[in-house]
Design a protein around this motif. Structure first.
Motif, PDB file in Angstrom:
ATOM      1  N   MET A   1       0.838  -1.188   0.000  1.00 55.21           N
ATOM      2  CA  MET A   1       0.000   0.000   0.000  1.00 55.21           C
ATOM      3  C   MET A   1       0.883   1.251   0.000  1.00 55.21           C
ATOM      4  O   MET A   1       1.854   1.345   0.730  1.00 55.21           O
ATOM      5  CB  MET A   1      -0.903  -0.008   1.227  1.00 55.21           C
ATOM      6  CG  MET A   1      -1.871   1.128   1.250  1.00 55.21           C
ATOM      7  SD  MET A   1      -3.082   0.847   2.548  1.00 55.21           S
ATOM      8  CE  MET A   1      -3.819   2.427   2.606  1.00 55.21           C
ATOM      9  N   SER A   2       0.527   2.191  -0.806  1.00 54.89           N
ATOM     10  CA  SER A   2       1.301   3.416  -0.942  1.00 54.89           C
ATOM     11  C   SER A   2       0.977   4.383   0.193  1.00 54.89           C
ATOM     12  O   SER A   2      -0.177   4.573   0.562  1.00 54.89           O
ATOM     13  CB  SER A   2       0.977   4.059  -2.289  1.00 54.89           C
ATOM     14  OG  SER A   2       1.600   5.292  -2.396  1.00 54.89           O
ATOM     15  N   THR A   3       2.017   5.006   0.755  1.00 57.24           N
ATOM     16  CA  THR A   3       1.807   5.968   1.830  1.00 57.24           C
ATOM     17  C   THR A   3       1.878   7.405   1.325  1.00 57.24           C
ATOM     18  O   THR A   3       1.695   8.330   2.109  1.00 57.24           O
ATOM     19  CB  THR A   3       2.861   5.777   2.932  1.00 57.24           C
ATOM     20  OG1 THR A   3       4.153   5.952   2.361  1.00 57.24           O
ATOM     21  CG2 THR A   3       2.747   4.420   3.564  1.00 57.24           C
ATOM     22  N   THR A   4       2.145   7.599   0.029  1.00 55.06           N
ATOM     23  CA  THR A   4       2.209   8.954  -0.517  1.00 55.06           C
ATOM     24  C   THR A   4       0.800   9.484  -0.732  1.00 55.06           C
ATOM     25  O   THR A   4      -0.089   8.758  -1.167  1.00 55.06           O
ATOM     26  CB  THR A   4       2.976   8.987  -1.847  1.00 55.06           C
ATOM     27  OG1 THR A   4       2.323   8.129  -2.778  1.00 55.06           O
ATOM     28  CG2 THR A   4       4.405   8.549  -1.664  1.00 55.06           C
ATOM     29  N   LYS A   5       0.615  10.756  -0.406  1.00 53.14           N
ATOM     30  CA  LYS A   5      -0.682  11.376  -0.609  1.00 53.14           C
ATOM     31  C   LYS A   5      -0.859  11.693  -2.087  1.00 53.14           C
ATOM     32  O   LYS A   5       0.092  12.025  -2.781  1.00 53.14           O
ATOM     33  CB  LYS A   5      -0.792  12.658   0.211  1.00 53.14           C
ATOM     34  CG  LYS A   5      -0.865  12.422   1.687  1.00 53.14           C
ATOM     35  CD  LYS A   5      -1.123  13.714   2.415  1.00 53.14           C
ATOM     36  CE  LYS A   5      -1.244  13.473   3.900  1.00 53.14           C
ATOM     37  NZ  LYS A   5      -1.557  14.709   4.619  1.00 53.14           N
ATOM     38  N   GLN A   6      -2.095  11.578  -2.527  1.00 47.88           N
ATOM     39  CA  GLN A   6      -2.403  11.870  -3.920  1.00 47.88           C
ATOM     40  C   GLN A   6      -3.553  12.858  -3.991  1.00 47.88           C
ATOM     41  O   GLN A   6      -4.374  12.956  -3.084  1.00 47.88           O
ATOM     42  CB  GLN A   6      -2.763  10.590  -4.671  1.00 47.88           C
ATOM     43  CG  GLN A   6      -1.597   9.629  -4.785  1.00 47.88           C
ATOM     44  CD  GLN A   6      -1.954   8.401  -5.586  1.00 47.88           C
ATOM     45  OE1 GLN A   6      -3.089   7.935  -5.543  1.00 47.88           O
ATOM     46  NE2 GLN A   6      -0.988   7.877  -6.305  1.00 47.88           N
ATOM     47  N   VAL A   7      -3.612  13.580  -5.105  1.00 47.69           N
ATOM     48  CA  VAL A   7      -4.645  14.581  -5.336  1.00 47.69           C
ATOM     49  C   VAL A   7      -5.271  14.310  -6.696  1.00 47.69           C
ATOM     50  O   VAL A   7      -4.570  14.058  -7.672  1.00 47.69           O
ATOM     51  CB  VAL A   7      -4.035  16.005  -5.315  1.00 47.69           C
ATOM     52  CG1 VAL A   7      -5.096  17.048  -5.552  1.00 47.69           C
ATOM     53  CG2 VAL A   7      -3.328  16.259  -4.009  1.00 47.69           C
ATOM     54  N   LYS A   8      -6.600  14.353  -6.738  1.00 41.43           N
ATOM     55  CA  LYS A   8      -7.319  14.182  -8.004  1.00 41.43           C
ATOM     56  C   LYS A   8      -7.680  15.560  -8.542  1.00 41.43           C
ATOM     57  O   LYS A   8      -8.270  16.373  -7.830  1.00 41.43           O
ATOM     58  CB  LYS A   8      -8.587  13.357  -7.770  1.00 41.43           C
ATOM     59  CG  LYS A   8      -9.398  13.107  -9.015  1.00 41.43           C
ATOM     60  CD  LYS A   8     -10.528  12.158  -8.695  1.00 41.43           C
ATOM     61  CE  LYS A   8     -11.777  12.524  -9.425  1.00 41.43           C
ATOM     62  NZ  LYS A   8     -12.919  11.692  -9.053  1.00 41.43           N
ATOM     63  N   LEU A   9      -7.310  15.822  -9.787  1.00 39.64           N
ATOM     64  CA  LEU A   9      -7.547  17.115 -10.421  1.00 39.64           C
ATOM     65  C   LEU A   9      -8.479  16.948 -11.611  1.00 39.64           C
ATOM     66  O   LEU A   9      -8.325  16.015 -12.393  1.00 39.64           O
ATOM     67  CB  LEU A   9      -6.227  17.709 -10.919  1.00 39.64           C
ATOM     68  CG  LEU A   9      -5.093  17.813  -9.913  1.00 39.64           C
ATOM     69  CD1 LEU A   9      -3.819  18.245 -10.614  1.00 39.64           C
ATOM     70  CD2 LEU A   9      -5.454  18.769  -8.811  1.00 39.64           C
ATOM     71  N   VAL A  10      -9.416  17.878 -11.743  1.00 33.89           N
ATOM     72  CA  VAL A  10     -10.311  17.894 -12.896  1.00 33.89           C
ATOM     73  C   VAL A  10     -10.341  19.315 -13.438  1.00 33.89           C
ATOM     74  O   VAL A  10     -10.628  20.264 -12.698  1.00 33.89           O
ATOM     75  CB  VAL A  10     -11.742  17.443 -12.511  1.00 33.89           C
ATOM     76  CG1 VAL A  10     -12.653  17.486 -13.722  1.00 33.89           C
ATOM     77  CG2 VAL A  10     -11.730  16.060 -11.898  1.00 33.89           C
ATOM     78  N   LEU A  11     -10.023  19.461 -14.710  1.00 32.27           N
ATOM     79  CA  LEU A  11     -10.079  20.767 -15.366  1.00 32.27           C
ATOM     80  C   LEU A  11     -11.544  21.113 -15.614  1.00 32.27           C
ATOM     81  O   LEU A  11     -12.264  20.345 -16.251  1.00 32.27           O
ATOM     82  CB  LEU A  11      -9.309  20.719 -16.689  1.00 32.27           C
ATOM     83  CG  LEU A  11      -9.101  22.031 -17.412  1.00 32.27           C
ATOM     84  CD1 LEU A  11      -8.188  22.948 -16.615  1.00 32.27           C
ATOM     85  CD2 LEU A  11      -8.517  21.798 -18.787  1.00 32.27           C
ATOM     86  N   VAL A  12     -12.014  22.244 -15.083  1.00 29.36           N
ATOM     87  CA  VAL A  12     -13.423  22.613 -15.225  1.00 29.36           C
ATOM     88  C   VAL A  12     -13.628  23.830 -16.129  1.00 29.36           C
ATOM     89  O   VAL A  12     -14.753  24.145 -16.479  1.00 29.36           O
ATOM     90  CB  VAL A  12     -14.094  22.858 -13.855  1.00 29.36           C
ATOM     91  CG1 VAL A  12     -14.171  21.567 -13.064  1.00 29.36           C
ATOM     92  CG2 VAL A  12     -13.369  23.917 -13.066  1.00 29.36           C
ATOM     93  N   LYS A  13     -12.525  24.527 -16.479  1.00 26.34           N
ATOM     94  CA  LYS A  13     -12.600  25.652 -17.405  1.00 26.34           C
ATOM     95  C   LYS A  13     -11.568  25.455 -18.503  1.00 26.34           C
ATOM     96  O   LYS A  13     -10.547  24.818 -18.290  1.00 26.34           O
ATOM     97  CB  LYS A  13     -12.338  26.976 -16.683  1.00 26.34           C
ATOM     98  CG  LYS A  13     -13.418  27.380 -15.707  1.00 26.34           C
ATOM     99  CD  LYS A  13     -13.126  28.747 -15.143  1.00 26.34           C
ATOM    100  CE  LYS A  13     -14.212  29.170 -14.181  1.00 26.34           C
ATOM    101  NZ  LYS A  13     -13.928  30.508 -13.623  1.00 26.34           N
TER     102      LYS A  13
END
Length: 62
Positions: A1-13
């Motif tokens: 299991m990965s201990t690195t934090k991740q961020v989900k990005l969605v382009l909205v403009k």
């Protein structure tokens, strides 16, 4: 299991008509299209690019 934090990005403009440096930040984060989610590792470098183009993005902690 990965201990690195991740961020989900969605382009909205659209990137059309934006500053060149903002478009480069989006490309650097791997963002290609509107409404196409991208998951990146939460590093200071990525966080800086996210902050720079935050007005174009929807950001979600994964």
């Amino acid at each position: 299991m990965s201990t690195t934090k991740q961020v989900k990005l969605v382009l909205v403009k659209s990137l059309n008509g934006r500053l060149k440096s903002h478009i480069q930040c989006a490309r650097g984060l791997g963002i290609r299209r509107i409404n196409n989610p991208v998951v990146v590792i939460d590093t200071p470098e990525n966080r800086g690019m996210i902050n720079k183009i935050s007005y174009l993005l929807q950001v979600e902690e994964v």
